[in-house]
Design a protein around this motif. Sequence first.
Motif, PDB file in Angstrom:
ATOM      1  N   GLU A  72       0.809  -1.225   0.000  1.00  0.00           N
ATOM      2  CA  GLU A  72       0.000   0.000   0.000  1.00  0.00           C
ATOM      3  C   GLU A  72       0.842   1.275   0.000  1.00  0.00           C
ATOM      4  O   GLU A  72       0.431   2.301  -0.534  1.00  0.00           O
ATOM      5  CB  GLU A  72      -0.933   0.012   1.212  1.00  0.00           C
ATOM      6  CG  GLU A  72      -2.076  -0.963   1.114  1.00  0.00           C
ATOM      7  CD  GLU A  72      -3.010  -0.654  -0.047  1.00  0.00           C
ATOM      8  OE1 GLU A  72      -3.489   0.490  -0.159  1.00  0.00           O
ATOM      9  OE2 GLU A  72      -3.247  -1.562  -0.861  1.00  0.00           O
ATOM     10  N   VAL A  76       1.290   0.736  -4.484  1.00  0.00           N
ATOM     11  CA  VAL A  76      -0.040   1.148  -4.937  1.00  0.00           C
ATOM     12  C   VAL A  76      -0.046   2.554  -5.534  1.00  0.00           C
ATOM     13  O   VAL A  76      -0.583   2.759  -6.629  1.00  0.00           O
ATOM     14  CB  VAL A  76      -1.069   1.021  -3.795  1.00  0.00           C
ATOM     15  CG1 VAL A  76      -2.374   1.727  -4.146  1.00  0.00           C
ATOM     16  CG2 VAL A  76      -1.329  -0.444  -3.499  1.00  0.00           C
ATOM     17  N   GLU A  80      -1.150   3.033  -9.478  1.00  0.00           N
ATOM     18  CA  GLU A  80      -2.366   3.763  -9.831  1.00  0.00           C
ATOM     19  C   GLU A  80      -2.100   4.897 -10.807  1.00  0.00           C
ATOM     20  O   GLU A  80      -2.994   5.313 -11.545  1.00  0.00           O
ATOM     21  CB  GLU A  80      -3.042   4.302  -8.567  1.00  0.00           C
ATOM     22  CG  GLU A  80      -3.742   3.221  -7.748  1.00  0.00           C
ATOM     23  CD  GLU A  80      -4.545   3.790  -6.616  1.00  0.00           C
ATOM     24  OE1 GLU A  80      -4.132   4.833  -6.061  1.00  0.00           O
ATOM     25  OE2 GLU A  80      -5.593   3.195  -6.274  1.00  0.00           O
ATOM     26  N   ARG A 321     -10.955   1.899  -6.464  1.00  0.00           N
ATOM     27  CA  ARG A 321      -9.634   1.316  -6.711  1.00  0.00           C
ATOM     28  C   ARG A 321      -9.583   0.722  -8.110  1.00  0.00           C
ATOM     29  O   ARG A 321     -10.505   0.034  -8.538  1.00  0.00           O
ATOM     30  CB  ARG A 321      -9.313   0.217  -5.680  1.00  0.00           C
ATOM     31  CG  ARG A 321      -8.980   0.743  -4.307  1.00  0.00           C
ATOM     32  CD  ARG A 321      -8.704  -0.405  -3.352  1.00  0.00           C
ATOM     33  NE  ARG A 321      -7.401  -0.993  -3.569  1.00  0.00           N
ATOM     34  CZ  ARG A 321      -6.310  -0.659  -2.882  1.00  0.00           C
ATOM     35  NH1 ARG A 321      -6.366   0.279  -1.953  1.00  0.00           N
ATOM     36  NH2 ARG A 321      -5.162  -1.250  -3.119  1.00  0.00           N
ATOM     37  N   VAL A 325      -4.668  -2.772  -8.599  1.00  0.00           N
ATOM     38  CA  VAL A 325      -4.274  -2.685  -7.186  1.00  0.00           C
ATOM     39  C   VAL A 325      -5.322  -3.282  -6.251  1.00  0.00           C
ATOM     40  O   VAL A 325      -5.238  -3.115  -5.038  1.00  0.00           O
ATOM     41  CB  VAL A 325      -3.960  -1.223  -6.774  1.00  0.00           C
ATOM     42  CG1 VAL A 325      -2.742  -0.715  -7.522  1.00  0.00           C
ATOM     43  CG2 VAL A 325      -5.153  -0.307  -7.006  1.00  0.00           C
TER      44      VAL A 325
END
Length: 378
Positions: A72, A76, A80, A321, A325
């Motif tokens: 995370e 991530v 993203e 999301r 991810v």
Amino acid sequence: MFERLPSNWMLALKSIGYWFWVIPVALLPLSYKLSLNSANPDAWAFLVPLVIFGLIPILDAIIGRDPANPDEVQQVPAMEQQSYYRWLTLASVAGLLGMLLWSGWILASYSAWSWVGQLGWVLSVGIIMGGIGITVAHELVHKDSALEQNAGGLLLAAVCYAGFKVEHVRGHHVHVSTPEDASSSRYGQSLYSFLPHAYKHNFLNAWKLEAERLKRKGLSPLSRHNELIWWYALSGVFLLGFTVAFGWLGALFFLGQSFVAFTLLEIVNYLEHYGLHRRKLDNGRYERTNPNHSWNSNYLLTNLFLFHLQRHSDHHAYAKRRYQVLRHYDESPQLPNGYAGMVVLALIPPLWFAVMNPRVRAYYAGEEHQLKAGQQAI
């Protein structure tokens, strides 16, 4: 098979593996080519469903689960921001629409198939448009950019199910796993009981939600501001185009593949939420949606085919999301196979109940009264 690989390696492999959506699409021209000069051309028209619902469940069991959750903090945010994942889904839109047009032409021009082969061809195209096309549309309509929203709407218009764009985001995600949701199946409810209700109420709910949105803005539901009018009109344009280009057979092809596609969507809805529901709190509201309110299926191969749709628990808990991810939660209720295998199981209610009802009862162990609470009619 891949569960001992380092997470970084798996994430790199998966970034390439998301192109697996091309494989079912490529099976179509392969099935057509194999039917040429074949003694049994009709049989080859069924290659796609045989591979997807026969071979893929076996491969899911052999290849095993997807071990990689992105970090995370470190991974991530970077993933993203990578436009590669976004453009991959957008590229699939063009590929799928091109496949749809080509498939209609093949059906209209190839004379070796009897009605059985033609039925197999329509079924094959509908499975791809429902399995891959609506999955991509689902990913896109959850995003904020106009490009992604419109690309998702275009795919849904191509299967005559534009209401999903409105109802799924504004209805299903609000009411998921409650008696108010037409896409959440009840404990003990068969697929064949679920489907007619889902068709009807998801269509009606979409128009109701769009009308409410427009009324809040002081606009008429019967106006150019109603996006459903435009998307369903586009479906009409598709139908007209296939009819003009390929005659009555083109019209039947377009409507047939649409029916197969959105039926497959609703079958997936059935298995994603079967028997699970959010508990009602003392204040009359339902508990907040969390990863325990959807069935998860973490089988690697189908995860790649379906852009992580099987990590449905995380999607419902965190709907914005992006697919690359989405995370697996061990504590989420787990399906015993990938979606392809579970679709086959759902088509045979006695087998479905034998496999899934014990899992639902285990989920509610110690509070069995919840099983009856979740069976309220919508």
